[in-house]
Design an enzyme around this catalytic site. Structure first.
Site, PDB file in Angstrom:
ATOM      1  N   ASP A  42      -2.910   0.733   7.825  1.00 40.02           N
ATOM      2  CA  ASP A  42      -1.727   1.582   7.580  1.00 40.02           C
ATOM      3  C   ASP A  42      -0.596   1.274   8.567  1.00 40.02           C
ATOM      4  O   ASP A  42       0.246   2.127   8.852  1.00 40.02           O
ATOM      5  CB  ASP A  42      -2.086   3.079   7.661  1.00 40.02           C
ATOM      6  CG  ASP A  42      -3.132   3.462   6.630  1.00 40.02           C
ATOM      7  OD1 ASP A  42      -3.108   2.906   5.520  1.00 40.02           O
ATOM      8  OD2 ASP A  42      -3.968   4.324   6.931  1.00 40.02           O
ATOM      9  N   ASN A  99       0.860  -1.199   0.000  1.00 41.95           N
ATOM     10  CA  ASN A  99       0.000   0.000   0.000  1.00 41.95           C
ATOM     11  C   ASN A  99       0.886   1.234   0.000  1.00 41.95           C
ATOM     12  O   ASN A  99       2.015   1.210   0.512  1.00 41.95           O
ATOM     13  CB  ASN A  99      -0.882  -0.004   1.249  1.00 41.95           C
ATOM     14  CG  ASN A  99      -1.839   1.166   1.297  1.00 41.95           C
ATOM     15  OD1 ASN A  99      -2.430   1.535   0.280  1.00 41.95           O
ATOM     16  ND2 ASN A  99      -1.984   1.772   2.459  1.00 41.95           N
ATOM     17  N   SER A 103       4.782   6.936   2.454  1.00 40.14           N
ATOM     18  CA  SER A 103       5.337   5.635   2.831  1.00 40.14           C
ATOM     19  C   SER A 103       4.737   4.534   1.962  1.00 40.14           C
ATOM     20  O   SER A 103       3.545   4.570   1.638  1.00 40.14           O
ATOM     21  CB  SER A 103       4.980   5.293   4.283  1.00 40.14           C
ATOM     22  OG  SER A 103       5.293   6.335   5.176  1.00 40.14           O
ATOM     23  N   HIS A 121       0.829   5.230   1.312  1.00 42.38           N
ATOM     24  CA  HIS A 121       0.085   6.057   2.258  1.00 42.38           C
ATOM     25  C   HIS A 121       0.726   7.440   2.330  1.00 42.38           C
ATOM     26  O   HIS A 121       1.958   7.553   2.416  1.00 42.38           O
ATOM     27  CB  HIS A 121       0.089   5.409   3.646  1.00 42.38           C
ATOM     28  CG  HIS A 121      -0.719   6.170   4.643  1.00 42.38           C
ATOM     29  ND1 HIS A 121      -2.097   6.133   4.658  1.00 42.38           N
ATOM     30  CD2 HIS A 121      -0.346   7.019   5.626  1.00 42.38           C
ATOM     31  CE1 HIS A 121      -2.535   6.923   5.626  1.00 42.38           C
ATOM     32  NE2 HIS A 121      -1.502   7.475   6.229  1.00 42.38           N
TER      33      HIS A 121
END
Ligand code: GRF
Length: 220
Positions: free
Chosen positions: A152, A114, A143, A116
């Site tokens: 997250d 992911n 990040s 973020h």
């Protein structure tokens, strides 16, 4: 004898989106020079602009609307089934605005990333830029991390930092961060595709044979 290309190269990457897809675009733009190919893009939102970006690049673009499902578990089950039809080696969340069920996360353990828009572990969740401004941060950033059950909160791979400038508002700061997102996400996916990056059994990322106790910092 013909050079038998490893079946895992180029690495098959599937991207999940909900919106504009500028990170998707960065991944599309980088795939020419990196050993990965985006095999499909799936959005939970029918009019996500990222779908148009995928189609323009000749990448299959699918919509799986969460509103058509009774609950989160049913949606994630269907999403997993759709994803697995494309047999990706990596699932890249790129602005996919859904909380994922533990079963779904477990199924893609070590092969889902992911991006973020904050320097995690600071500012998990939404409105990261406004929160960074409200807190008086002078440095902010983005990040990339492997996805775990913790929202997250998964193991960090790479970060890029940006200054917070006087006069910034959430929009100007977001734009500065987004430009860095477009650098670090393709970099992380490229490392993974090159076999340089993996998530070890102990839950920590390993890059070039070294455990990452702190995220790699991409600098100019
Ligand atoms: C990015 O800021 C990403 O970090 C966050 O959602 C935004 C998506 O932007 N998760 P885009 O759709 O890639 O343009």
């Amino acid at each position: 004898m013909a050079d038998l290309e490893s079946p895992s190269r180029p690495l098959r990457v599937l991207v999940l989106i909900s919106g504009s897809g500028s990170n998707l675009q960065a991944l599309i733009d980088a795939q020419g020079e990196a050993p990965y190919r985006i095999v499909a893009v799936i959005s939970n939102v029918a009019d996500a602009y990222g779908l148009e970006r995928a189609r323009r690049a000749g990448i299959p673009a699918e919509v799986l609307n969460h509103r058509a499902f009774a609950d989160r578990a049913a949606y994630d089950q269907a999403l997993g089934n759709l994803i697995d039809r494309y047999q990706p080696a990596l699932v890249a969340l790129a602005g996919f605005m859904r909380i994922l069920t533990p079963g779904f996360v477990a199924h893609y353990a070590g092969r889902m990333m992911n991006i973020h828009p904050s320097l995690l572990p600071k500012y998990r969740g939404l409105h990261t830029h406004q929160r960074a401004l409200d807190a008086g941060e002078t440095v902010h950033g983005a990040s990339v991390h492997f996805v775990t059950d913790e929202l997250d909160g998964g193991p960090l791979i790479v970060q890029a930092r940006v200054p917070v400038l006087r006069g910034d508002d959430a929009q100007t700061l977001a734009a500065r961060v987004l430009a860095q997102e477009h650098r670090i996400y393709p970099q992380a996916v490229r490392w993974f595709a090159e076999g340089r990056l993996r998530l070890a059994e102990d839950g920590r990322p390993v890059l070039d044979g070294r455990t990452l106790d702190a995220p790699y910092r991409l600098v100019d």
